[in-house]
Design a protein around this motif. Structure first.
Motif, mmCIF file in Angstrom:
data_model
loop_
_atom_site.group_PDB
_atom_site.id
_atom_site.type_symbol
_atom_site.label_atom_id
_atom_site.label_comp_id
_atom_site.label_asym_id
_atom_site.label_seq_id
_atom_site.Cartn_x
_atom_site.Cartn_y
_atom_site.Cartn_z
ATOM 1 N N PRO A 1 10.232 -7.906 2.217
ATOM 2 C CA PRO A 1 9.088 -7.495 3.034
ATOM 3 C C PRO A 1 9.361 -6.234 3.856
ATOM 4 O O PRO A 1 8.457 -5.422 4.060
ATOM 5 N N ASP A 2 10.593 -6.084 4.310
ATOM 6 C CA ASP A 2 10.883 -4.866 5.077
ATOM 7 C C ASP A 2 10.884 -3.635 4.174
ATOM 8 O O ASP A 2 10.497 -2.543 4.606
ATOM 9 N N GLU B 1 5.002 1.294 2.958
ATOM 10 C CA GLU B 1 3.653 1.518 3.501
ATOM 11 C C GLU B 1 3.684 2.600 4.583
ATOM 12 O O GLU B 1 2.799 3.443 4.664
ATOM 13 N N ARG B 2 4.718 2.563 5.404
ATOM 14 C CA ARG B 2 4.830 3.595 6.442
ATOM 15 C C ARG B 2 5.078 4.968 5.793
ATOM 16 O O ARG B 2 4.599 5.989 6.281
ATOM 17 N N ARG C 1 0.846 -1.188 0.000
ATOM 18 C CA ARG C 1 0.000 0.000 0.000
ATOM 19 C C ARG C 1 0.882 1.238 0.000
ATOM 20 O O ARG C 1 1.146 1.848 1.039
ATOM 21 N N THR D 1 16.721 -0.314 6.972
ATOM 22 C CA THR D 1 15.559 -1.097 6.563
ATOM 23 C C THR D 1 15.868 -2.591 6.675
ATOM 24 O O THR D 1 15.022 -3.373 7.118
ATOM 25 N N TYR E 1 8.838 -3.248 1.647
ATOM 26 C CA TYR E 1 7.423 -2.935 1.425
ATOM 27 C C TYR E 1 6.781 -2.363 2.689
ATOM 28 O O TYR E 1 5.915 -1.495 2.619
ATOM 29 N N GLU E 2 7.201 -2.868 3.843
ATOM 30 C CA GLU E 2 6.708 -2.300 5.097
ATOM 31 C C GLU E 2 7.088 -0.818 5.196
ATOM 32 O O GLU E 2 6.270 0.030 5.548
ATOM 33 N N ILE E 3 8.334 -0.517 4.847
ATOM 34 C CA ILE E 3 8.793 0.864 4.919
ATOM 35 C C ILE E 3 8.031 1.728 3.910
ATOM 36 O O ILE E 3 7.655 2.866 4.200
#
Lengths: 178, 426
Positions: free
Chosen positions: B351-352, B358-359, B187, B203, B354-356
């Motif tokens: 994945p990290d 999103e944040r 996202r 990251t 993509y997490e970053i």
């Protein structure tokens, strides 16, 4: 949970298919509980050294020599996975996902087709809700466990294959135990 | 907004990453009017093989027809029904299931049922629609959906040698896309998927932890610091690159072929047979081009990465690991395992990222959206043929991307971005 732990270590099932089936069922529930609770160390302790954790991409019967997997862990990489997930700074699990899976459609255990002595295969399915940052994501999967018993008659995982129904869809992060 | 970006050097209005209005303009001005990557010719190896590809919401059929790879819009010319439903297959004809209109896989309309009621219709006028331009380089197929522009070679510009490096990792000089695809999504905005040499030690902190655990004498963080001799590059035309040639990963995540065990030794022998004395350098360069080809293609490690924007705040990314034609199955299987280590929805690195992302998308929903991309500004070194480079942690690639973005977007949509006018977001 206590009951599941007792059943896993019971030596009393040999020759009794009903008792064995119940023991395997309890083992799967125990594994699911540990996975949902992110109890990585205890989850890893369910594995036989040399075990393999496999999640194919795109199709269920992908050949790993020629096809990419979402997860293709030999035992070393599985241990590395658990190590990594246990470190602070594992951003994609900070905060952790809340997980709830329902395991069902558990088949009768059968001897492993590859002839590994004492190994048995059991098929089951699960539906898993992941809740993180206010969003619910639902996954479903078939899973196939190959189990064996160690010297103490305790069930151990030789391999776990997870066939995600969504394995050909674009996927958000899957940084929890599938 | 064009002015605004340069008004405060090294900053950009964050709504560039959040506005759906800007996004719609990006589809029109960038994704439909720039060369965009579609797929690789090896995905359709045999006559009649086809696969479906999505380019910014346009469904395309890539098909091998009479030895050519053709690209058509996946749409019946009658009422617009999508012709193909399976992601891949083999077909000599495509028949629309709605009213039975039938097309050859070379695009000609050859069948219109019950023609007596529309005798004015000339089938020659209603073959399958094609992009304005289709071309390929080293088997990589690109299209420009609409309008005129530079030819593909001109667009690829200084990124071309790194495509060459990528395919020359094969002892035959050819790669193949036949190992499936890691399909991911997050996202966040598609432009977050760039070349960033600054994030790795933070990251990917847990990857560094893991590398140090497995090899205590290593210092994996050193390749991504302001003291590193590794470089970030602006290649022109929006293309950028991270150059890690001065330090390779301690754990080999980005390719294989440099150890002495039998599988890699065989590969090395093959490479020497093909490239002679240059083999070592060819293998070294082919390990990880780490190049971003504007707007939607990256070549990283062993894989082709395709960025597929869905909305301003949702992006899908397809990663296709490649096989080296002519190399052994064992070697190609190792490439797959090395890719899975870091990449994919359950890999140790991606994945990290993509997490970053999103944040980042969360953080940009604000009344003070300006962000900084000023690292290394004014410290760029001139390279050959107009390229510039700086330290690996510099934000040269981000600025390269936004320069191309600005050139494509022009004034109007960015004005909206600057004022927030017509925004659907808070």
């Amino acid at each position: 949970m206590t009951r599941a732990r007792d059943a896993v270590t019971s030596p009393e099932t040999s020759g009794d298919p009903v008792a064995e089936r119940l023991q395997v069922y309890d083992f799967l529930l125990r594994e699911a509980e540990l996975a949902d609770n992110h109890e990585y160390g205890e989850w890893l302790a369910l594995w036989q050294e040399g075990g393999r954790y496999l999640v194919p991409a795109n199709e269920d019967d992908a050949d790993p020599r020629h096809h990419i997997f979402i997860i293709f862990d030999d035992y070393k990489r599985l241990c590395d996975r658990i190590f990594r997930m246990s470190q602070p700074g594992s951003h994609s699990q900070e905060p952790r996902s809340r997980l709830c899976r329902v395991v069902g459609s558990v088949g009768a255990p059968r001897p492993a087709g590859d002839g590994t002595p004492g190994a048995m295969v059991v098929d089951s399915r699960y539906v898993l809700d992941e809740i993180r940052r206010g969003e619910v994501r639902r996954y479903s999967a078939r899973q196939r466990h190959t189990l064996t018993r160690d010297a103490d008659d305790t069930l151990k995982i030789l391999s776990k294959e997870v066939f995600l129904t969504e394995n050909d869809n674009p996927l958000f992060n899957l940084t929890f135990i599938l | 907004m064009t002015d605004d970006i340069t008004l405060r050097p090294g900053t950009v209005d964050g709504t560039v990453y959040t506005s759906e209005q800007v996004f719609e303009a990006e589809l029109e001005r960038i994704f439909r009017r720039t060369w965009v990557y579609v797929g690789h010719e090896s995905e359709v190896p045999e006559q009649g093989d086809y696969c479906l590809k999505d380019v910014a919401g346009t469904s395309l059929i890539m098909v091998r027809s009479n030895d050519d790879v053709r690209v058509f819009v996946n749409r019946c010319r009658h009422r617009g029904n999508a012709l193909c439903q399976f992601p891949r297959g083999r077909a000599n004809i495509f028949r629309c299931p709605y009213h039975g209109w039938t097309y050859r896989n070379s695009g000609e309309l050859v069948g219109v049922p019950y023609p007596s009621r529309d005798e004015q219709l000339d089938p020659a006028d209603f073959g399958l629609a094609e992009p304005a331009a289709v071309d390929s380089y080293q088997g990589l197929v690109f299209v420009r959906l609409l309008g005129d522009g530079p030819d593909l070679i001109e667009h690829l510009g200084e990124a071309r040698p790194f495509i060459d490096d990528f395919v020359k990792a094969s002892p035959t000089g050819r790669i193949a896309v036949r190992a499936g695809c890691h399909k991911g999504k997050f996202r966040g905005n598609w432009k977050f998927v760039g070349m960033d040499g600054y994030h790795a030690n933070f990251t990917h902190k847990t990857v560094r932890d893991l590398q140090r655990k497995n090899k205590p004498e290593s210092n994996p963080s050193s390749r991504n610091t302001d003291r590193s001799t590794n470089r970030s590059w602006d290649l022109g035309n929006g293309h950028s690159r991270l150059d890690f040639s001065n330090t390779r990963e301690p754990e080999n995540i980005l390719g294989v072929g440099l150890s002495d065990d039998p599988v890699e030794a065989d590969y090395r022998d093959q490479m020497v047979a093909t490239y002679g004395e240059a083999a070592e350098e060819v293998m070294e360069r082919g390990q990880d081009p780490h190049v971003h080809i504007w707007p939607n293609l990256q070549l990283i490690g062993v894989h082709i990465r395709v960025v597929r924007p869905v909305s301003a705040r949702l992006t899908e990314v397809d990663a296709y690991p490649t096989a080296l034609e002519g190399a052994s199955d064992d070697l190609n299987a190792r490439r797959l395992r090395s890719h899975e280590w870091f990449f994919g929805p359950a890999g140790f690195g991606q994945p990290d990222d993509y997490e970053i992302f999103e944040r980042n998308e969360v953080g940009l929903q604000t009344v003070e959206p300006w962000i900084l991309l000023s690292r290394g500004l004014g410290l760029e070194e001139p390279g050959e043929r107009g390229m510039t480079w700086g330290n690996i942690t510099d934000e040269i690639p981000q600025r390269a991307q936004l320069k191309a973005w600005q050139a494509a977007m022009g004034e109007a949509p960015t004005q909206a971005a600057a004022t927030g006018e017509g925004e659907d977001s808070a």
